[in-house]
Design a protein around this motif. Structure first.
Motif, PDB file in Angstrom:
ATOM      1  N   GLY A 277      38.954 -23.929 -41.215  1.00 39.59           N
ATOM      2  CA  GLY A 277      40.027 -22.961 -41.012  1.00 39.59           C
ATOM      3  C   GLY A 277      39.564 -21.522 -40.953  1.00 39.59           C
ATOM      4  O   GLY A 277      40.396 -20.603 -40.960  1.00 39.59           O
ATOM      5  N   LEU A 278      38.264 -21.290 -40.888  1.00 37.86           N
ATOM      6  CA  LEU A 278      37.750 -19.918 -40.868  1.00 37.86           C
ATOM      7  C   LEU A 278      38.154 -19.175 -39.595  1.00 37.86           C
ATOM      8  O   LEU A 278      38.556 -18.013 -39.653  1.00 37.86           O
ATOM      9  CB  LEU A 278      36.230 -19.913 -41.027  1.00 37.86           C
ATOM     10  N   GLY A 279      38.089 -19.833 -38.453  1.00 36.61           N
ATOM     11  CA  GLY A 279      38.445 -19.187 -37.176  1.00 36.61           C
ATOM     12  C   GLY A 279      39.880 -18.686 -37.137  1.00 36.61           C
ATOM     13  O   GLY A 279      40.121 -17.503 -36.887  1.00 36.61           O
ATOM     14  N   PRO A 280      40.858 -19.568 -37.400  1.00 40.99           N
ATOM     15  CA  PRO A 280      42.252 -19.090 -37.405  1.00 40.99           C
ATOM     16  C   PRO A 280      42.507 -18.027 -38.478  1.00 40.99           C
ATOM     17  O   PRO A 280      43.321 -17.123 -38.271  1.00 40.99           O
ATOM     18  CB  PRO A 280      43.069 -20.346 -37.700  1.00 40.99           C
ATOM     19  N   THR A 281      41.809 -18.126 -39.605  1.00 40.17           N
ATOM     20  CA  THR A 281      41.974 -17.124 -40.660  1.00 40.17           C
ATOM     21  C   THR A 281      41.512 -15.757 -40.171  1.00 40.17           C
ATOM     22  O   THR A 281      42.200 -14.747 -40.362  1.00 40.17           O
ATOM     23  CB  THR A 281      41.194 -17.535 -41.923  1.00 40.17           C
ATOM     24  N   LEU A 282      40.335 -15.712 -39.538  1.00 37.25           N
ATOM     25  CA  LEU A 282      39.804 -14.438 -39.042  1.00 37.25           C
ATOM     26  C   LEU A 282      40.708 -13.834 -37.973  1.00 37.25           C
ATOM     27  O   LEU A 282      41.004 -12.636 -38.006  1.00 37.25           O
ATOM     28  CB  LEU A 282      38.393 -14.631 -38.490  1.00 37.25           C
ATOM     29  N   VAL A 283      41.142 -14.665 -37.044  1.00 33.56           N
ATOM     30  CA  VAL A 283      41.989 -14.153 -35.958  1.00 33.56           C
ATOM     31  C   VAL A 283      43.351 -13.696 -36.495  1.00 33.56           C
ATOM     32  O   VAL A 283      43.810 -12.588 -36.206  1.00 33.56           O
ATOM     33  CB  VAL A 283      42.166 -15.223 -34.854  1.00 33.56           C
ATOM     34  N   GLY A 284      43.982 -14.541 -37.290  1.00 33.20           N
ATOM     35  CA  GLY A 284      45.319 -14.227 -37.793  1.00 33.20           C
ATOM     36  C   GLY A 284      45.351 -12.990 -38.667  1.00 33.20           C
ATOM     37  O   GLY A 284      46.175 -12.090 -38.465  1.00 33.20           O
ATOM     38  N   TYR A 285      44.454 -12.939 -39.645  1.00 31.82           N
ATOM     39  CA  TYR A 285      44.448 -11.778 -40.525  1.00 31.82           C
ATOM     40  C   TYR A 285      43.878 -10.545 -39.835  1.00 31.82           C
ATOM     41  O   TYR A 285      44.212  -9.419 -40.209  1.00 31.82           O
ATOM     42  CB  TYR A 285      43.703 -12.076 -41.825  1.00 31.82           C
ATOM     43  N   GLY A 286      43.026 -10.737 -38.836  1.00 37.46           N
ATOM     44  CA  GLY A 286      42.544  -9.591 -38.066  1.00 37.46           C
ATOM     45  C   GLY A 286      43.679  -8.909 -37.318  1.00 37.46           C
ATOM     46  O   GLY A 286      43.814  -7.689 -37.348  1.00 37.46           O
TER      47      GLY A 286
END
Length: 152
Positions: free
Chosen positions: A105-114
């Protein structure tokens, strides 16, 4: 229209309607701000993109760092009999699935919180001087608005 007990009554339909003081406050704020505000093109050209970049970068990094902890926490919540403590759960996940499982889930976390951080901090920094301007104009040019607009 006639007012009856805080309600406005229309004579044509006989339907009662509540007055909306919040709506008039918003209209006052917009009219004060727009009375002699700079044109939209001028405001758009003065927007500093660095606030958006800094907010997005910081939010993505801070939430990305905590992603492995969140993976372990979620596993502990989903199967409390198997995963007892944070260190034991982390070791078990690494042993069974490998280190890469902690990055789930690192990718969606980075994009979403970015995106969220960029919008939150960017819009905040753009709106801050506009709110101070609105407070100053609403109170008049000769009055001191005090610390209220600067506490935002």
């Amino acid at each position: 229209m006639s007012k009856v007990g805080g309600l406005e009554k229309r004579k044509s339909t006989g339907r009662k309607r509540r007055s909306r003081p919040w709506f008039s406050s918003v209209l006052t704020f917009v009219s004060v701000l727009g009375a002699s505000a700079t044109p939209a093109a001028s405001i758009a050209s003065s927007i500093d993109y660095r606030y958006f970049v800094a907010g997005g970068t910081c939010a993505a990094i801070s939430h990305g760092i905590t992603c492995p902890i969140d993976v372990v926490k979620t596993r502990m919540q989903s199967n409390p009999s198997k995963y007892k403590s944070l260190p034991q759960s982390t070791a078990m996940i690494i042993k069974e699935e490998g280190v890469q499982a902690l990055a789930t889930g690192l990718g969606p976390t980075l994009v979403g919180y970015g995106i969220e951080g960029a919008l939150k901090f960017g819009v905040y920094e753009v709106m801050k001087p506009l709110v101070v301007l609105a407070f100053t104009r609403a109170l008049g040019a000769n009055s001191n608005p005090g610390p209220a607009p600067f506490l935002i």
